[in-house]
Design a protein around this motif. Structure first.
Motif, PDB file in Angstrom:
ATOM      1  N   VAL A   1      15.349  97.218  63.028  1.00 25.26           N
ATOM      2  CA  VAL A   1      14.133  98.483  63.297  1.00 25.26           C
ATOM      3  C   VAL A   1      14.774  98.926  62.068  1.00 25.26           C
ATOM      4  CG1 VAL A   1      13.708 100.704  64.713  1.00 25.26           C
ATOM      5  CG2 VAL A   1      14.766  98.814  66.024  1.00 25.26           C
ATOM      6  N   LEU A   2      15.754  99.396  61.377  1.00 22.71           N
ATOM      7  CA  LEU A   2      15.910 100.212  60.534  1.00 22.71           C
ATOM      8  C   LEU A   2      15.461 100.103  58.965  1.00 22.71           C
ATOM      9  CD1 LEU A   2      17.496 102.466  59.210  1.00 22.71           C
ATOM     10  CD2 LEU A   2      19.412 101.375  59.139  1.00 22.71           C
ATOM     11  N   LEU A   3      15.683  97.896  59.158  1.00 19.33           N
ATOM     12  CA  LEU A   3      15.287  97.287  58.411  1.00 19.33           C
ATOM     13  C   LEU A   3      13.550  97.203  58.215  1.00 19.33           C
ATOM     14  CD1 LEU A   3      16.448  95.445  56.084  1.00 19.33           C
ATOM     15  CD2 LEU A   3      15.828  93.453  57.486  1.00 19.33           C
ATOM     16  N   TYR A   4      12.689  96.823  59.519  1.00 16.05           N
ATOM     17  CA  TYR A   4      11.271  97.080  59.125  1.00 16.05           C
ATOM     18  C   TYR A   4      11.017  98.486  58.431  1.00 16.05           C
ATOM     19  CZ  TYR A   4       6.799  97.573  61.008  1.00 16.05           C
ATOM     20  OH  TYR A   4       5.421  97.515  61.146  1.00 16.05           O
ATOM     21  N   VAL A   5      12.127  99.240  58.699  1.00 13.02           N
ATOM     22  CA  VAL A   5      11.445 100.663  58.407  1.00 13.02           C
ATOM     23  C   VAL A   5      11.593 100.876  57.705  1.00 13.02           C
ATOM     24  CG1 VAL A   5      11.582 103.497  58.933  1.00 13.02           C
ATOM     25  CG2 VAL A   5      11.166 102.159  60.945  1.00 13.02           C
ATOM     26  N   VAL A   6      12.191 100.067  57.288  1.00 15.65           N
ATOM     27  CA  VAL A   6      12.856 100.885  54.858  1.00 15.65           C
ATOM     28  C   VAL A   6      11.889  99.805  54.759  1.00 15.65           C
ATOM     29  CG1 VAL A   6      14.397  99.971  53.801  1.00 15.65           C
ATOM     30  CG2 VAL A   6      15.278 100.917  55.763  1.00 15.65           C
ATOM     31  N   SER A   7      11.932  98.355  55.165  1.00 16.20           N
ATOM     32  CA  SER A   7      10.692  97.290  54.443  1.00 16.20           C
ATOM     33  C   SER A   7       9.558  98.054  54.199  1.00 16.20           C
ATOM     34  CB  SER A   7      10.669  96.328  54.869  1.00 16.20           C
ATOM     35  OG  SER A   7      12.026  95.535  55.152  1.00 16.20           O
ATOM     36  N   TYR A   8       9.112  98.746  55.422  1.00 15.51           N
ATOM     37  CA  TYR A   8       7.477  99.527  55.564  1.00 15.51           C
ATOM     38  C   TYR A   8       7.528 100.383  54.783  1.00 15.51           C
ATOM     39  CZ  TYR A   8       3.183 102.123  57.105  1.00 15.51           C
ATOM     40  OH  TYR A   8       2.275 102.768  56.847  1.00 15.51           O
ATOM     41  N   TYR A   9       8.684 101.210  54.401  1.00 14.87           N
ATOM     42  CA  TYR A   9       7.926 102.987  53.354  1.00 14.87           C
ATOM     43  C   TYR A   9       8.386 102.096  51.742  1.00 14.87           C
ATOM     44  CZ  TYR A   9       7.779 106.174  56.958  1.00 14.87           C
ATOM     45  OH  TYR A   9       7.750 107.044  58.004  1.00 14.87           O
ATOM     46  N   PHE A  10       9.096 101.189  51.813  1.00 10.51           N
ATOM     47  CA  PHE A  10       9.344 100.278  50.568  1.00 10.51           C
ATOM     48  C   PHE A  10       7.937  99.207  49.631  1.00 10.51           C
ATOM     49  CE2 PHE A  10      11.076  98.241  46.502  1.00 10.51           C
ATOM     50  CZ  PHE A  10      10.590  96.982  46.636  1.00 10.51           C
TER      51      PHE A  10
ATOM     52  N   GLY B   1       3.039 100.726  46.988  1.00 15.30           N
ATOM     53  CA  GLY B   1       1.355 100.380  46.986  1.00 15.30           C
ATOM     54  C   GLY B   1       0.984  99.355  47.221  1.00 15.30           C
ATOM     55  N   ILE B   2       1.696  98.268  48.336  1.00 12.48           N
ATOM     56  CA  ILE B   2       1.481  97.309  48.446  1.00 12.48           C
ATOM     57  C   ILE B   2       0.222  96.978  49.796  1.00 12.48           C
ATOM     58  CG2 ILE B   2       1.992  94.883  49.345  1.00 12.48           C
ATOM     59  CD1 ILE B   2       4.443  94.760  47.467  1.00 12.48           C
ATOM     60  N   ILE B   3       1.215  97.998  50.140  1.00  8.42           N
ATOM     61  CA  ILE B   3       0.266  97.970  52.091  1.00  8.42           C
ATOM     62  C   ILE B   3      -0.882  99.217  52.161  1.00  8.42           C
ATOM     63  CG2 ILE B   3      -0.108  99.836  54.120  1.00  8.42           C
ATOM     64  CD1 ILE B   3       3.284  98.340  54.054  1.00  8.42           C
ATOM     65  N   GLY B   4      -1.075 100.164  51.048  1.00  5.47           N
ATOM     66  CA  GLY B   4      -1.961 100.784  50.527  1.00  5.47           C
ATOM     67  C   GLY B   4      -3.485 100.453  49.846  1.00  5.47           C
ATOM     68  N   LYS B   5      -2.933  98.754  48.465  1.00  3.65           N
ATOM     69  CA  LYS B   5      -4.082  97.594  48.034  1.00  3.65           C
ATOM     70  C   LYS B   5      -4.649  97.344  49.203  1.00  3.65           C
ATOM     71  CE  LYS B   5      -1.747  98.117  43.899  1.00  3.65           C
ATOM     72  NZ  LYS B   5      -0.614  97.330  43.070  1.00  3.65           N
TER      73      LYS B   5
END
Length: 415
Positions: A380-389, A394-398
């Motif tokens: 879970v921690l790895l997922y959260v850190v990856s998401y915010y990274f 700007g990868i998720i925003g684009k």
């Protein structure tokens, strides 16, 4: 033996040959020989043959008994006290105590747990030996008869095949080749039980940890005796081709008393565990093609030791009944006795081959199971850190921006 001490001639060794078939071995209560060990070490240090940094706390002693019998072989009947050095994991070549018994073979012995010497079973009687007398220097092979004391209640009673003290040293039992079982208060020797038909022949004895029970083994049966009541309360029978050989009380991981019986079968040796409340079998473990000639249990109850006809020593985990350690060809032939140290750190084995061997118990590496909850939290921690990274890059925003400008999305919103 060499004229020089082993410290100046040989490297420390965990195996020593003492020149006579050894029938019995046990550890000596440390306080009974401490002054002698300290004195020997001081003399050794003064001679410059041993480092002064060696700790006396790592030193203990064992007592060995055996010999050639009536003397026709020319092999003496001897009781030896030998030093054990746990720092170097070695046995001393030269004994710190030695007494020769003439024509009487010390076939069995029992060490008093509170430093009160030892009792040896000789061909027709039993004698008590004082530690100080065994350790007193004497010339040649003089027998220290002044330190021997015939146990008058066991004089001229024939060969005793089993001797045992309870843990407090307040009760002593002897089992005879003629099948007689005797139980005495110690040291008064007031008789608690004298049963002439306990077995066809008494082979082995063991007191329970509490001292409440005594188990005697002989022929096809094990009998359980209530010591205080001086009466048999149960009989434990063999199954199929079992031949009971040894019995030992111990304590399991839950702190409950258990009884182990080592038996031989046509298929190999078997260890049977008995419930000491119901006196029923709990389980049995077969060691295929392993004929048991010696058996013992560690003081902490965690390990069982077995010796066989081929000279091998097997140490098994008492809970899992799986091999903990195997010493192949520890001896050249039949293992006659096994004895764990009081701290359960090592084992001494002896044989007809005149050798004693010290085996240090290997430590089992701790195995930690997988903590699935911790693994889940880390994911879970790895997922959260990856998401915010990805958001920071700007990868998720684009991706979201491209989707919002897609014609299909615009059509869907208009609709």
């Amino acid at each position: 033996m060499a004229n020089q001490t082993p410290e100046t001639t040989n490297q420390p060794s965990n195996t020593q040959t003492y020149g006579f078939p050894i029938y019995a071995a046990d550890w000596i209560p440390e306080e009974t020989v401490r002054s002698k060990i300290d004195k020997d070490q001081k003399n050794s240090e003064d001679g410059g043959s041993e480092s002064s940094s060696s700790s006396t706390n790592s030193r203990s002693c064992i007592v060995l008994a055996g010999g050639g019998g009536e003397g026709k072989s020319g092999i003496a009947n001897v009781i030896l006290i030998c030093r054990v050095d746990l720092d170097t994991k070695s046995l001393s070549e030269q004994p710190v105590g030695r007494i020769v018994l003439g024509t009487d073979l010390p076939y069995r012995m029992a060490v008093h747990p509170r430093g009160g010497g030892l009792v040896c079973a000789l061909p027709n009687s039993c004698k008590r030996f004082d530690w100080e007398n065994i350790m007193s220097p004497r010339e040649g092979d003089q027998a220290g008869e002044e330190g021997e004391e015939v146990v008058k209640e066991l004089k001229d009673v024939g060969q005793q095949l089993a001797l045992a003290f309870n843990q407090e040293g307040s009760v002593f039992a002897a089992g005879g080749e003629d099948g007689t079982l005797r139980i005495f208060e110690w040291p008064s020797m007031n008789t608690l039980l004298d049963e002439s038909k306990a077995h066809a022949s008494v082979k082995n004895l063991t007191f329970s940890e509490s001292g409440k029970f005594l188990v005697s083994l002989g022929g096809p049966l094990c009998r359980v005796w209530d010591v205080k009541a001086s009466a048999a309360i149960a009989s434990l029978s063999k199954e199929k081709d079992e031949m009971f050989a040894y019995c030992r009380f111990s304590v399991d991981n839950a702190g409950n008393e258990v009884l182990y019986i080592a038996a031989n079968t046509d298929r190999g040796g078997s260890i049977i565990t008995w419930d000491t409340t119901t006196w029923k079998r709990r389980r049995s473990k077969l060691m295929k093609n392993y004929s048991i000639s010696a058996f013992n249990v560690s003081a902490d109850g965690k390990l069982l030791a077995l010796g066989n006809m081929e000279g091998n020593v097997l140490i098994i985990d008492s809970t899992k009944m799986k091999t903990h350690q195997l010493v192949k060809k520890a001896h050249l032939g039949l293992v006659t006795a096994l004895s764990f140290s009081p701290d359960s750190r090592c084992l001494v084995s002896v044989s007809f081959d005149s050798r004693a061997k010290l085996t240090v118990i290997e430590k089992t590496p701790e195995k930690h199971g997988v903590n699935w909850l911790l693994m889940f939290l880390l994911c879970v921690l790895l997922y959260v850190v990856s998401y915010y990274f990805l958001m920071a890059k700007g990868i998720i925003g684009k991706e979201n921006s491209l989707l919002s400008d897609h014609p299909t999305r615009r059509y869907t919103r208009t609709a």
